[in-house]
Motif scaffolding. Structure first.
Motif, PDB file in Angstrom:
ATOM      1  N   GLY A 176      11.161  28.638   3.390  1.00 43.05           N
ATOM      2  CA  GLY A 176      10.023  28.213   4.209  1.00 43.05           C
ATOM      3  C   GLY A 176       8.724  28.865   3.812  1.00 43.05           C
ATOM      4  O   GLY A 176       7.693  28.613   4.419  1.00 43.05           O
ATOM      5  N   GLY A 177       8.745  29.693   2.773  1.00 41.89           N
ATOM      6  CA  GLY A 177       7.545  30.436   2.403  1.00 41.89           C
ATOM      7  C   GLY A 177       6.596  29.686   1.490  1.00 41.89           C
ATOM      8  O   GLY A 177       5.465  30.110   1.293  1.00 41.89           O
ATOM      9  N   HIS A 178       7.055  28.589   0.922  1.00 42.17           N
ATOM     10  CA  HIS A 178       6.230  27.840  -0.019  1.00 42.17           C
ATOM     11  C   HIS A 178       6.136  26.393   0.441  1.00 42.17           C
ATOM     12  O   HIS A 178       7.101  25.821   0.941  1.00 42.17           O
ATOM     13  N   GLY A 179       4.958  25.811   0.243  1.00 45.99           N
ATOM     14  CA  GLY A 179       4.731  24.450   0.712  1.00 45.99           C
ATOM     15  C   GLY A 179       4.663  23.455  -0.426  1.00 45.99           C
ATOM     16  O   GLY A 179       4.379  23.800  -1.573  1.00 45.99           O
ATOM     17  N   VAL A 180       4.913  22.198  -0.100  1.00 46.65           N
ATOM     18  CA  VAL A 180       4.801  21.110  -1.069  1.00 46.65           C
ATOM     19  C   VAL A 180       3.898  20.040  -0.473  1.00 46.65           C
ATOM     20  O   VAL A 180       3.877  19.820   0.743  1.00 46.65           O
ATOM     21  N   ILE A 181       3.117  19.382  -1.331  1.00 48.99           N
ATOM     22  CA  ILE A 181       2.201  18.323  -0.918  1.00 48.99           C
ATOM     23  C   ILE A 181       2.753  17.009  -1.450  1.00 48.99           C
ATOM     24  O   ILE A 181       2.886  16.834  -2.671  1.00 48.99           O
ATOM     25  N   LEU A 182       3.068  16.080  -0.543  1.00 44.59           N
ATOM     26  CA  LEU A 182       3.703  14.821  -0.913  1.00 44.59           C
ATOM     27  C   LEU A 182       2.821  13.645  -0.532  1.00 44.59           C
ATOM     28  O   LEU A 182       2.196  13.645   0.533  1.00 44.59           O
ATOM     29  N   ARG A 183       2.775  12.640  -1.398  1.00 45.33           N
ATOM     30  CA  ARG A 183       2.009  11.432  -1.066  1.00 45.33           C
ATOM     31  C   ARG A 183       2.631  10.744   0.143  1.00 45.33           C
ATOM     32  O   ARG A 183       3.838  10.499   0.194  1.00 45.33           O
ATOM     33  N   GLY A 184       1.795  10.395   1.120  1.00 45.34           N
ATOM     34  CA  GLY A 184       2.301   9.901   2.395  1.00 45.34           C
ATOM     35  C   GLY A 184       3.089   8.620   2.310  1.00 45.34           C
ATOM     36  O   GLY A 184       4.104   8.457   2.998  1.00 45.34           O
ATOM     37  N   ASN A 185       2.655   7.673   1.481  1.00 47.35           N
ATOM     38  CA  ASN A 185       3.357   6.393   1.446  1.00 47.35           C
ATOM     39  C   ASN A 185       4.482   6.353   0.415  1.00 47.35           C
ATOM     40  O   ASN A 185       5.007   5.280   0.102  1.00 47.35           O
TER      41      ASN A 185
END
Length: 212
Positions: free
Chosen positions: A113-122
């Motif tokens: 849970g310490g690192h985040g990911v950015i994902l395209r919404g669609n």
């Protein structure tokens, strides 16, 4: 994390009860915030239908100048092991400073849970009902990652911030659409019944979309 955050309650309900009218409400609120000059928008959302809302908003909010970020948590926010604070912190950081101008999901990248990911919404879907890394984009790489205070971008094409862009809002949806899922034993009569009173349908096949 940005120095000034304005919080507004728009919809209060379990995400399993969300419907297209709620998407219209959220889209209008996000559009209004963008028109007021915000650097970014964060939508806190239950995870069961978060990907549906992200997909809808990505088409309803057009020509975005700033990011609209959806996030939530897999563990209740009041618990000591909750992933909510970290996901919220990462989402706020992306909304405030990421060089993005599209609807994205920011969530945990791994089970720490310490690192985040950015994902395209669609492009996103929920892959797990228990894992902290609950969301993926199976057919598109992540747009980037959040490590502490740093945001790293992948080589995936992304829409960047645009100071001069004027956001558009297309908030009129026709909810009278059916999802028809093929399964062994599916008959022509059952498909006819599913299509009888709808204005459109999405047909879900097997594998790569095969149908008999």
């Amino acid at each position: 994390v940005p120095g000034r955050v304005v919080y507004r309650e728009v919809v209060r309900k379990g995400s399993g009860n969300m419907n297209p009218a709620d998407w219209e409400t959220i889209a209008a609120a996000a559009h209004g915030a963008i028109q007021s000059g915000t650097d970014g928008v964060v939508v806190f959302h239950g995870t069961d239908t978060l990907a549906f809302t992200a997909g809808a908003l990505s088409f309803m909010l057009q020509r975005l100048p700033v990011p609209v970020v959806l996030t939530g948590s897999m563990r209740p926010g009041g618990g000591p092991d909750s992933d909510a604070p970290r996901n919220a912190r990462n989402a706020l950081r992306v909304a405030a400073s990421a060089d993005l101008a599209e609807v994205v999901i920011v969530f945990s990248r791994d089970e720490t849970g310490g690192h985040g990911v950015i994902l395209r919404g669609n492009r996103a879907r929920k892959q797990s009902s228990t894992a902290l890394s609950a969301f993926v984009t199976p057919n598109y790489p992540p747009l980037g990652f959040v490590d502490g205070d740093a945001i790293r971008y992948s080589k995936a094409a992304r829409t960047r911030r645009s100071v001069g862009a004027e956001a558009g809002l297309s908030a009129e949806l026709n909810p009278n659409v059916s999802l028809v899922r093929y399964h062994p034993g599916c008959t022509a009569a059952s498909v006819v019944r599913a299509l009888a009173e709808v204005d459109g349908a999405v047909v879900e096949g097997t594998g790569l979309g095969h149908l008999p």
